[in-house]
Design a protein around this motif. Structure first.
Motif, PDB file in Angstrom:
ATOM      1  N   LEU A   1       9.983 -15.900  31.829  1.00 23.18           N
ATOM      2  CA  LEU A   1      10.265 -16.354  33.200  1.00 23.18           C
ATOM      3  C   LEU A   1       9.194 -17.322  33.688  1.00 23.18           C
ATOM      4  CD1 LEU A   1      11.560 -13.046  34.801  1.00 23.18           C
ATOM      5  CD2 LEU A   1      12.888 -15.116  34.307  1.00 23.18           C
ATOM      6  N   ALA A   2       7.942 -17.071  33.336  1.00 23.79           N
ATOM      7  CA  ALA A   2       6.856 -17.967  33.746  1.00 23.79           C
ATOM      8  C   ALA A   2       6.983 -19.332  33.086  1.00 23.79           C
ATOM      9  CB  ALA A   2       5.510 -17.341  33.389  1.00 23.79           C
ATOM     10  N   ARG A   3       7.563 -19.363  31.916  1.00 22.81           N
ATOM     11  CA  ARG A   3       7.710 -20.615  31.171  1.00 22.81           C
ATOM     12  C   ARG A   3       8.641 -21.600  31.887  1.00 22.81           C
ATOM     13  NH1 ARG A   3       9.565 -20.610  24.890  1.00 22.81           N
ATOM     14  NH2 ARG A   3       9.359 -22.827  24.550  1.00 22.81           N
ATOM     15  N   LEU A   4       9.647 -21.087  32.572  1.00 27.01           N
ATOM     16  CA  LEU A   4      10.644 -21.972  33.190  1.00 27.01           C
ATOM     17  C   LEU A   4      10.028 -22.930  34.211  1.00 27.01           C
ATOM     18  CD1 LEU A   4      13.631 -19.488  33.511  1.00 27.01           C
ATOM     19  CD2 LEU A   4      13.270 -21.252  31.784  1.00 27.01           C
ATOM     20  N   PRO A   5       9.287 -22.450  35.216  1.00 22.89           N
ATOM     21  CA  PRO A   5       8.723 -23.411  36.176  1.00 22.89           C
ATOM     22  C   PRO A   5       7.611 -24.276  35.592  1.00 22.89           C
ATOM     23  CG  PRO A   5       8.050 -21.173  36.738  1.00 22.89           C
ATOM     24  CD  PRO A   5       9.065 -21.064  35.632  1.00 22.89           C
ATOM     25  N   LEU A   6       7.013 -23.863  34.471  1.00 21.23           N
ATOM     26  CA  LEU A   6       5.981 -24.681  33.844  1.00 21.23           C
ATOM     27  C   LEU A   6       6.543 -25.978  33.276  1.00 21.23           C
ATOM     28  CD1 LEU A   6       3.792 -22.019  32.031  1.00 21.23           C
ATOM     29  CD2 LEU A   6       3.249 -23.336  34.078  1.00 21.23           C
ATOM     30  N   GLN A   7       7.849 -26.004  33.061  1.00 23.52           N
ATOM     31  CA  GLN A   7       8.463 -27.223  32.543  1.00 23.52           C
ATOM     32  C   GLN A   7       8.321 -28.375  33.535  1.00 23.52           C
ATOM     33  OE1 GLN A   7      10.791 -25.670  28.985  1.00 23.52           O
ATOM     34  NE2 GLN A   7      11.176 -27.632  29.828  1.00 23.52           N
ATOM     35  N   VAL A   8       8.317 -28.060  34.831  1.00 27.84           N
ATOM     36  CA  VAL A   8       8.231 -29.117  35.849  1.00 27.84           C
ATOM     37  C   VAL A   8       6.916 -29.896  35.738  1.00 27.84           C
ATOM     38  CG1 VAL A   8       8.201 -29.601  38.331  1.00 27.84           C
ATOM     39  CG2 VAL A   8       9.864 -27.976  37.384  1.00 27.84           C
ATOM     40  N   PRO A   9       5.743 -29.233  35.728  1.00 31.00           N
ATOM     41  CA  PRO A   9       4.519 -30.037  35.579  1.00 31.00           C
ATOM     42  C   PRO A   9       4.410 -30.719  34.220  1.00 31.00           C
ATOM     43  CG  PRO A   9       3.992 -27.688  35.704  1.00 31.00           C
ATOM     44  CD  PRO A   9       5.445 -27.830  35.995  1.00 31.00           C
ATOM     45  N   MET A  10       5.007 -30.126  33.189  1.00 27.85           N
ATOM     46  CA  MET A  10       4.984 -30.786  31.883  1.00 27.85           C
ATOM     47  C   MET A  10       5.815 -32.062  31.911  1.00 27.85           C
ATOM     48  SD  MET A  10       5.040 -27.615  29.185  1.00 27.85           S
ATOM     49  CE  MET A  10       4.991 -28.691  27.767  1.00 27.85           C
ATOM     50  N   ILE A  11       6.957 -32.011  32.572  1.00 30.69           N
ATOM     51  CA  ILE A  11       7.792 -33.211  32.703  1.00 30.69           C
ATOM     52  C   ILE A  11       7.055 -34.260  33.527  1.00 30.69           C
ATOM     53  CG2 ILE A  11       9.923 -34.123  33.728  1.00 30.69           C
ATOM     54  CD1 ILE A  11      11.209 -31.364  32.919  1.00 30.69           C
ATOM     55  N   ARG A  12       6.428 -33.830  34.602  1.00 27.52           N
ATOM     56  CA  ARG A  12       5.674 -34.773  35.438  1.00 27.52           C
ATOM     57  C   ARG A  12       4.528 -35.414  34.650  1.00 27.52           C
ATOM     58  NH1 ARG A  12       4.317 -32.257  41.089  1.00 27.52           N
ATOM     59  NH2 ARG A  12       3.763 -34.420  41.491  1.00 27.52           N
ATOM     60  N   ALA A  13       3.849 -34.627  33.821  1.00 25.66           N
ATOM     61  CA  ALA A  13       2.758 -35.174  33.009  1.00 25.66           C
ATOM     62  C   ALA A  13       3.278 -36.178  31.989  1.00 25.66           C
ATOM     63  CB  ALA A  13       2.020 -34.036  32.296  1.00 25.66           C
ATOM     64  N   ALA A  14       4.419 -35.865  31.382  1.00 24.60           N
ATOM     65  CA  ALA A  14       5.011 -36.789  30.410  1.00 24.60           C
ATOM     66  C   ALA A  14       5.403 -38.097  31.086  1.00 24.60           C
ATOM     67  CB  ALA A  14       6.216 -36.144  29.736  1.00 24.60           C
ATOM     68  N   LEU A  15       6.022 -37.989  32.273  1.00 28.56           N
ATOM     69  CA  LEU A  15       6.394 -39.201  33.006  1.00 28.56           C
ATOM     70  C   LEU A  15       5.160 -39.965  33.467  1.00 28.56           C
ATOM     71  CD1 LEU A  15       9.423 -37.834  35.075  1.00 28.56           C
ATOM     72  CD2 LEU A  15       9.479 -39.364  33.081  1.00 28.56           C
TER      73      LEU A  15
END
Length: 123
Positions: free
Chosen positions: A103-117
């Motif tokens: 469950l914690a992994r799901l919202p972590l995708q948002v900052p990872m996407i932002r970092a990639a962008l």
């Protein structure tokens, strides 16, 4: 001159490197996370591992950072259904640690996407 890779983009590249290697060496770890509608689970797992490694390498090299940042963001969006499936499956178990981790992994995708962008923008 290209800006150096940010700390968060380095974390994305590092996570992709580790995950990509695991996808190739132990693909069976990821098979239970695959949504039923995805065909050829093992092939998709292996190809996604290769994609993660290519994205990680591309982020590290300034000439390919823009394309790799965009590809990394797209890959993270693309694997989100598998991560959601993993969390859904974990909720049906008695394993509290697995439930928390997935469950914690799901919202972590948002900052990872932002970092990639951000890496794609040179930020």
């Amino acid at each position: 001159m290209t800006a150096p890779l940010t700390r968060t983009a380095k974390l994305v590249a590092g996570a992709f490197t580790v995950s990509g290697i695991v996808h190739l060496v132990r693909p069976q770890v990821f098979e239970p996370t695959m949504p039923a509608w995805v065909p050829a689970h093992r092939d998709v797992i292996v190809y996604s591992g290769v994609a993660e490694l290519l994205c990680a390498a591309g982020l590290a090299w300034p000439r390919t950072r823009r394309a790799a940042g965009l590809a990394s963001a797209a890959l993270l969006v693309g694997v989100f259904p598998a991560n959601a499936q993993m969390a859904s499956d974990a909720l049906r178990t008695d394993n509290t640690a697995l439930k928390v981790a997935t469950l914690a992994r799901l919202p972590l995708q948002v900052p990872m996407i932002r970092a990639a962008l951000g890496a794609a923008r040179g930020a």
